[in-house]
Design an enzyme around this catalytic site. Structure first.
Site, short mmCIF file in Angstrom:
data_model
loop_
_atom_site.label_atom_id
_atom_site.label_comp_id
_atom_site.label_asym_id
_atom_site.label_seq_id
_atom_site.Cartn_x
_atom_site.Cartn_y
_atom_site.Cartn_z
N ALA A 14 6.65 35.62 -55.54
CA ALA A 14 7.98 36.23 -55.56
C ALA A 14 8.74 35.99 -56.87
O ALA A 14 9.12 36.95 -57.57
CB ALA A 14 8.79 35.70 -54.38
N SER A 44 2.52 38.80 -55.50
CA SER A 44 3.68 39.43 -54.84
C SER A 44 3.45 39.65 -53.35
O SER A 44 3.57 40.77 -52.84
CB SER A 44 4.01 40.77 -55.52
OG SER A 44 4.25 40.58 -56.88
N CYS A 48 6.52 35.09 -45.86
CA CYS A 48 7.44 35.21 -44.71
C CYS A 48 6.83 36.02 -43.58
O CYS A 48 7.18 35.84 -42.41
CB CYS A 48 8.75 35.88 -45.15
SG CYS A 48 9.42 35.28 -46.69
#
Ligand code: FAD
Length: 465
Positions: A14, A44, A48
């Site tokens: 991220a 990337s 989560c």
């Protein structure tokens, strides 16, 4: 023509790739050469989303990848996968690399940089307990971890039905839900007195009770002493000081620490939690050409005024954007956070922002506390779900200090109202006048957050009398 500046990025998720992508949008390859080193095989990706992939809500691993290595390369970023940065030399502005598992990069190569972005993320806690490395014990930090867990789950026979999750923080409870969805009987062990220590204990109790109601066994005050292995060497139970919990699979969710070993060796400044210290532009303090963001840094908590380590993707993405903008000649800063987080276990939504009672007390603040029970929709409207909102307000001033919410559908994201109020430094009395949207399918005429703010306003007044 002047040679292009060289940007080196450590970490391909991220923060790192957001920084690289933003810088690339601002500067073309003739102005900025970008090389990104990633020790894993993905870029990337959304960690989560791992619990929802394991639980089956998300159909495939690839759905969690926002931008593949090929897409980054097509945008002019020289991406080196399976390559680990093994040293940072701030004086000579260079990094040393070597092959990570599966990598072909020659060991000990140095790459020069004009600017460096450190985006090495966080490392999951894995205490040195007996059996912790046995097959069948899984972390869930990366897509590779998620895949290994899925492989284990799919390889278990039809009679294997017991899962133990160690750690009842948000990753632990999200993984409990995932395992329930896959048909496991789940036990969650935590040494704390209540699950979700990111909440006050009374709100954690609500989570505990709700999880019990879902058939998830939550054992608190349970310090794990080891993982028992069977004759085949696989994990078959988790031991605590007082009991043994049979397990066909064990998932660890014990929290994370900033991954800052390289930074420490390079003499870069670290804070109390071991995260890198940066200025508001996300530049490492005292180092003009080194930037850092995401889970490897400490952030300023705007409510307490202290720096803290909070590992969240929402911050990592913002940090990356800010770093990339600054490297690309634009200007951006990250003012800090108010400590907002939201998660869920099955249909129970859990949210918090600002300070807990113990955090406010540690700061020497004096405050009043209220809790308010309300519903997600007008009480008469179908599917109105209950929720509890807890609010802390400073004595005398009435300044909002923190809010926690536990409830069913529609509860969690209401915390954003309080997050905005905290950021704006509002009093609970000022909050009661907020012009929030109302219609019966969306909220009662007084939104649950405003009900709590009204109660808190009354408590501040009474306290002053
Ligand atoms: C199961 C799970 C659920 C989560 N849920 C949420 C959520 O709901 N909301 C939320 O906001 N956040 C959530 N998070 C946290 C979020 O995923 C992280 O905050 C975010 O990924 C941090 O991004 P980052 O780029 O800082 O670090 P990371 O994503 O950790 O990326 C760092 C990268 O650096 C690489 N790296 C490290 N050291 C080196 C080295 N020396 N050389 C080369 N490469 C290196 C690593 O391989 C890694 O790919 C969750 C995390 C997990 C694990």
């Amino acid at each position: 023509m002047a040679a292009a500046r060289r940007l080196v990025v450590i970490g391909g998720d991220a923060a790192g790739m957001a920084a690289a992508s933003r810088a690339r949008r601002l500067l073309g390859p003739d102005e900025l050469e970008i090389t990104a080193f990633e020790r894993g095989g993905f870029t990337s990706y959304s960690a989560c989303g791992i619990p929802y992939w394991i639980g089956g809500d998300v159909g495939s691993r690839d759905a969690l990848i926002a931008r593949s290595p090929e897409e980054h390369r097509a945008r002019g970023i020289d991406l080196r996968l399976h390559t680990e940065v093994t040293a940072i030399d701030p004086e000579r502005r260079r990094v040393r690399t070597g092959p990570a598992s599966g990598g072909a990069e020659a060991a000990g190569q140095w790459t020069d940089f004009d600017d460096l972005v450190i985006a090495t993320g966080a490392r999951p806690l894995r205490p040195g307990l007996p059996g912790i490395d046995a097959p069948g014990v899984h972390g869930v930090q990366s897509l590779d971890d998620g895949q290994a867990l899925l492989d284990t789950l799919e390889g278990l026979g039809p009679r294997a039905r017991r899962a133990v999750v160690v750690g009842a923080g948000y990753i632990g409870v999200e993984m409990a839900e995932a395992l329930v969805k896959r048909g496991f009987q789940v036990t969650v062990l935590d040494r704390a007195a209540q699950p979700m220590t990111t909440l006050d204990p009374d709100m954690g109790t609500l989570v505990h009770e709700a999880m019990d109601g879902m058939g998830i066994e939550v054992v608190t005050g349970a310090a794990v002493t080891g993982i028992r292995t069977g004759p085949d060497g696989r994990a078959d139970a988790v031991r605590t000081e007082s009991a043994t919990y049979p397990a066909d699979v064990v998932v660890l969710g014990l929290g994370v620490r900033p991954e800052t070993g390289l930074a420490r060796e390079a003499g870069l400044p670290l804070g109390e939690s071991g995260g890198l210290l940066t200025d508001l532009a996300m530049r490492v303090r005292g180092h003009e050409h080194i930037w850092a963001g995401g889970d490897c840094v400490e952030v300023l908590d705007l409510v307490s005024g202290r720096t803290r380590h909070i590992a969240l993707g929402t911050h990592a993405n913002k940090h990356g954007q800010i770093i990339g903008a600054n490297i690309g000649g634009d200007y951006a800063t990250f003012p800090g956070v108010v400590g907002t987080a939201v998660s869920k276990v099955c249909d129970l939504e859990i949210a918090r922002t600002g300070l807990l009672e113990r955090q406010a007390a540690d700061l020497g603040l004096r405050f009043v506390t209220v809790t308010a029970d309300s519903t997600s929709r007008a009480g008469y409207y179908p599917k109105a779900a209950t929720m509890r909102v807890k609010m802390l307000a400073e004595r005398r001033t009435g300044r909002l200090l923190g809010t926690q919410i536990v409830g069913r559908e529609g509860a969690g994201k209401r915390v954003d109202i309080a997050a905005v109020a905290l950021t704006a430094g509002m009093t609970v009395e000022a909050m009661t006048a907020l012009d929030l949207g109302y219609a019966p399918p969306f909220s009662p005429v007084w939104d649950p957050v405003l009900v709590a703010a009204r109660k808190a306003t009354a408590a501040v007044r009474e306290d002053a009398d």
